[in-house]
Design an enzyme around this catalytic site. Structure first.
Site, short mmCIF file in Angstrom:
data_model
loop_
_atom_site.label_atom_id
_atom_site.label_comp_id
_atom_site.label_asym_id
_atom_site.label_seq_id
_atom_site.Cartn_x
_atom_site.Cartn_y
_atom_site.Cartn_z
N SER A 1 0.83 -1.21 0.00
CA SER A 1 0.00 0.00 0.00
C SER A 1 0.86 1.26 0.00
O SER A 1 0.60 2.18 -0.77
CB SER A 1 -0.91 0.04 1.23
OG SER A 1 -1.86 -0.97 1.15
N TYR B 1 -8.62 -8.19 -2.96
CA TYR B 1 -7.95 -8.36 -4.24
C TYR B 1 -8.93 -8.78 -5.33
O TYR B 1 -9.95 -9.40 -5.05
CB TYR B 1 -6.87 -9.45 -4.15
CG TYR B 1 -5.63 -9.01 -3.44
CD1 TYR B 1 -4.81 -8.02 -3.97
CD2 TYR B 1 -5.25 -9.61 -2.25
CE1 TYR B 1 -3.65 -7.64 -3.32
CE2 TYR B 1 -4.09 -9.23 -1.60
CZ TYR B 1 -3.29 -8.25 -2.14
OH TYR B 1 -2.14 -7.88 -1.51
P1 NAD Z 1 -3.97 -4.55 -6.76
O1 NAD Z 1 -2.67 -3.82 -6.81
O2 NAD Z 1 -3.96 -6.01 -6.50
O3 NAD Z 1 -4.76 -4.30 -8.14
C1 NAD Z 1 -5.01 -2.99 -8.61
C2 NAD Z 1 -6.46 -2.87 -9.05
O4 NAD Z 1 -6.63 -3.51 -10.31
C3 NAD Z 1 -7.48 -3.50 -8.11
O5 NAD Z 1 -8.41 -2.52 -7.70
C4 NAD Z 1 -8.12 -4.59 -8.96
O6 NAD Z 1 -9.49 -4.79 -8.64
C5 NAD Z 1 -7.94 -4.02 -10.34
N1 NAD Z 1 -8.10 -4.98 -11.46
C6 NAD Z 1 -7.71 -6.27 -11.55
N2 NAD Z 1 -8.06 -6.79 -12.75
C7 NAD Z 1 -8.66 -5.80 -13.45
C8 NAD Z 1 -9.24 -5.70 -14.75
N3 NAD Z 1 -9.27 -6.73 -15.59
N4 NAD Z 1 -9.80 -4.50 -15.12
C9 NAD Z 1 -9.79 -3.44 -14.28
N5 NAD Z 1 -9.26 -3.47 -13.04
C10 NAD Z 1 -8.71 -4.64 -12.63
O7 NAD Z 1 -4.96 -3.82 -5.73
P2 NAD Z 1 -4.58 -3.06 -4.39
O8 NAD Z 1 -4.10 -1.71 -4.68
O9 NAD Z 1 -3.69 -3.94 -3.63
O10 NAD Z 1 -6.00 -2.90 -3.67
C11 NAD Z 1 -7.01 -3.88 -3.70
C12 NAD Z 1 -7.99 -3.60 -2.54
O11 NAD Z 1 -7.44 -3.95 -1.29
C13 NAD Z 1 -8.43 -2.15 -2.39
O12 NAD Z 1 -9.80 -2.13 -2.13
C14 NAD Z 1 -7.67 -1.66 -1.22
O13 NAD Z 1 -8.29 -0.57 -0.58
C15 NAD Z 1 -7.64 -2.89 -0.37
N6 NAD Z 1 -6.51 -2.85 0.61
C16 NAD Z 1 -6.73 -3.20 1.91
C17 NAD Z 1 -5.67 -3.16 2.83
C18 NAD Z 1 -5.88 -3.52 4.29
O14 NAD Z 1 -7.01 -3.66 4.72
N7 NAD Z 1 -4.83 -3.71 5.06
C19 NAD Z 1 -4.40 -2.83 2.41
C20 NAD Z 1 -4.21 -2.52 1.06
C21 NAD Z 1 -5.28 -2.53 0.17
#
Ligand code: NAD
Length: 373
Positions: A132, A229
Site C-alpha cells: 500500500s 484483491y
Molecule cells: P492490486 O494492486 O492487487 O490491483 C489494482 C487494481 O486492479 C485492483 O483494484 C483490482 O481490482 C484491479 N483490477 C484487476 N483486474 C482488473 C481488470 N481486468 N480490469 C480493471 N481493473 C482490474 O490492488 P490493491 O491496490 O492492492 O487494492 C485492492 C484492494 O485492497 C483495495 O480495495 C484496497 O483498498 C484494499 N486494501 C486493503 C488493505 C488492508 O485492509 N490492510 C491494504 C491494502 C489494500
C-alpha cells in the site's frame, strides 16, 4: 538484538530500508543498528545522518556480522548474509511467486525469510503494508510522469490567446495506486474517469470527483476475492470490458493502468488496436509493466512510441521517489517489528496470524502455505 541494513543492489533501486527516524526508534526498543556505508545515498540520507541517529556504519560484512535481523527493500542475495546469526530473520520484499530459487536459497542457508508482500490485509496490519505505501506513491508518480511526457497542459486555461482544453485522464484499476492516480490527476485539473472489476470501487471513484466507467451488461460480476484483491474475470466479462474500453479510450489523452491479480501475470487491458484508436500525442502509463504489463508492447524503463502514442512504465515506480518511498517503507518495517516486540525477550516474537502469513522459510525449509500450494 542486532539489526542490519544493507545497500540495495538491484539495478535502479535507490530506496533504503531504514531512515534515521526508524534507527532511533529501534534503538529506543533496545536494538543495535548497523548500516552499510552508502546505503542511504539514493534516498538523500548520508552516513553521518545514520551515525547521528545512533547507528554504526561500515562494510556489508561488518553490518551483517552477527545480525539477528536484516532489513531490506528487495531481499538481498543470501551470499551477503553469510556472517548473520544462524536462523536470522530477513524482512524485505521477495516477490516469492516469481523468485522460487531465491526463496530456496534462503531456506538452504537456514535464514528466516519474512516476505512483506504477504502481509495480510487486516486492519491491524495496515501500517505494516509495504504494497500500500509504495503503490500510493507509484500512483502519484505515474500521473506526474505522464503529465511530463504529454505535450499539452492538464487544467483548462482560459487565456487572452484562447482556451486550453482540460486533459482527459482514464485510470484503469482502482486499488491503492489507482485511487492516488485519480486524486493526483484531479488536483492537476484533468477530467478524470476510472474503471475496475470490483464494483465496490464505483463509490470510491465518485467520491474523488471522477466518473466511473463500468461494465453493466454482464450480470453477477463482483470481481472481489479475498483481502480486497481482484479475481480473474470470465471470458464474457473480458469481452464486454474490452468493448467498453475501446469506445472510451479513443477519447482519452492519458491512460494510467494499474490492474493486478495476485500470483498471476497482470491482465491485458489495452491492445495494439486500441492504442491505434487514440489521438496522436496521447500518453499511456503502464504501472503493471514489470508484472507482465496491462498494455500491449509496453516495456519497463524504455518509453515506446506506437501509433503516435507514448507508452511509459517503470520497473520500480515508487523507487523514483526514493526519499519518501524509503521513509514509508522503513516505517512499515518498524511498525511490523515493534508491534511484536517482547520487552522481556528483547526481540520481536511473531504471532500466528501475521507470522505464518509472511514467513517463507524456517529451519531449512520453505514453510509458507501459499508457496506449497
Ligand atoms: P492490486 O494492486 O492487487 O490491483 C489494482 C487494481 O486492479 C485492483 O483494484 C483490482 O481490482 C484491479 N483490477 C484487476 N483486474 C482488473 C481488470 N481486468 N480490469 C480493471 N481493473 C482490474 O490492488 P490493491 O491496490 O492492492 O487494492 C485492492 C484492494 O485492497 C483495495 O480495495 C484496497 O483498498 C484494499 N486494501 C486493503 C488493505 C488492508 O485492509 N490492510 C491494504 C491494502 C489494500
Amino acid at each position: 538484538m542486532r539489526i542490519a541494513v544493507l545497500t540495495e543492489r538491484a539495478s535502479g533501486e535507490e530506496r533504503v530500508a531504514a531512515t534515521p527516524e526508524t534507527v532511533k526508534k529501534f534503538i529506543a526498543l533496545g536494538a543495535d543498528l548497523a548500516i552499510e556505508a552508502g546505503a542511504g545515498s539514493g534516498a538523500s540520507i548520508s552516513d553521518q545522518a545514520f551515525v547521528d541517529a545512533g547507528a554504526s556504519v561500515g562494510s556489508a560484512a561488518d553490518a551483517c556480522k552477527d545480525a539477528d535481523i536484516v532489513l531490506g527493500i528487495q531481499a538481498p542475495d543470501p551470499v551477503l548474509l553469510a556472517g548473520a546469526k544462524p536462523g536470522a530473520w530477513v524482512a524485505a520484499t521477495f516477490d516469492p511467486f516469481r523468485n522460487g530459487d531465491l526463496v530456496q536459497s534462503y531456506a538452504k542457508q537456514g535464514l528466516e525469510a519474512l516476505s512483506m508482500e504477504f502481509m495480510p490485509r487486516i486492519t491491524r496490519a495496515q501500517s505494516m503494508d509495504v504494497l500500500s505505501s509504495q503503490s500510493n506513491l507509484a500512483g502519484y508518480k505515474a500521473v506526474i510522469a505522464s503529465a511530463d511526457a504529454y505535450g499539452r497542459a492538464f487544467p483548462m486555461m482560459m487565456t487572452a490567446a484562447g482556451t486550453v482544453q482540460a486533459a482527459k485522464v482514464f485510470v484503469m484499476g482502482v486499488g491503492v495506486a489507482g485511487l492516488q492516480a485519480i486524486a493526483t490527476a484531479k488536483r492537476l485539473g484533468a477530467q478524470v474517469s476510472a474503471t475496475d472489476v470490483r464494483s465496490a470501487t464505483k463509490e470510491q471513484i465518485q467520491s474523488l470527483g471522477a466518473k466511473p466507467i463500468f461494465v453493466e451488461s454482464v450480470e453477477g460480476i463482483e470481481g472481489e476475492g479475498s483481502g480486497g484483491y481482484a479475481t480473474e474475470m470470465s471470458e464474457e466479462y473480458q469481452k464486454a470490458q474490452a468493448e467498453l474500453v475501446s469506445e472510451h479510450i479513443a477519447k482519452q489523452d492519458i491512460v494510467i493502468t494499474t490492474a493486478l491479480i495476485p500470483g498471476r501475470d497482470a491482465p491485458r487491458l489495452i491492445s495494439d488496436a486500441q492504442i491505434a484508436s487514440m489521438k496522436d500525442g496521447s500518453v499511456i502509463f503502464d504501472l503493471a509493466v514489470s508484472q507482465g504489463g496491462n498494455v500491449e508492447g509496453s516495456r519497463p524503463d524504455t518509453p515506446v512510441e506506437k501509433h503516435g502514442v507514448t507508452i511509459i512504465g517503470y520497473s520500480n515506480t515508487a523507487g523514483h521517489l526514493a526519499a519518501d518511498a524509503s521513509a514509508l517503507f522503513a516505517r512499515n518495517l518498524f511498525n511490523f517489528l515493534s508491534a511484536f516486540w517482547d520487552k522481556d525477550a528483547g526481540k520481536p516474537v511473531l504471532d500466528e496470524e501475521i507470522g505464518d502469513a509472511v514467513r517463507l522459510t524456517q529451519g531449512g525449509k520453505v514453510v509458507n502455505e501459499r508457496l506449497k500450494g
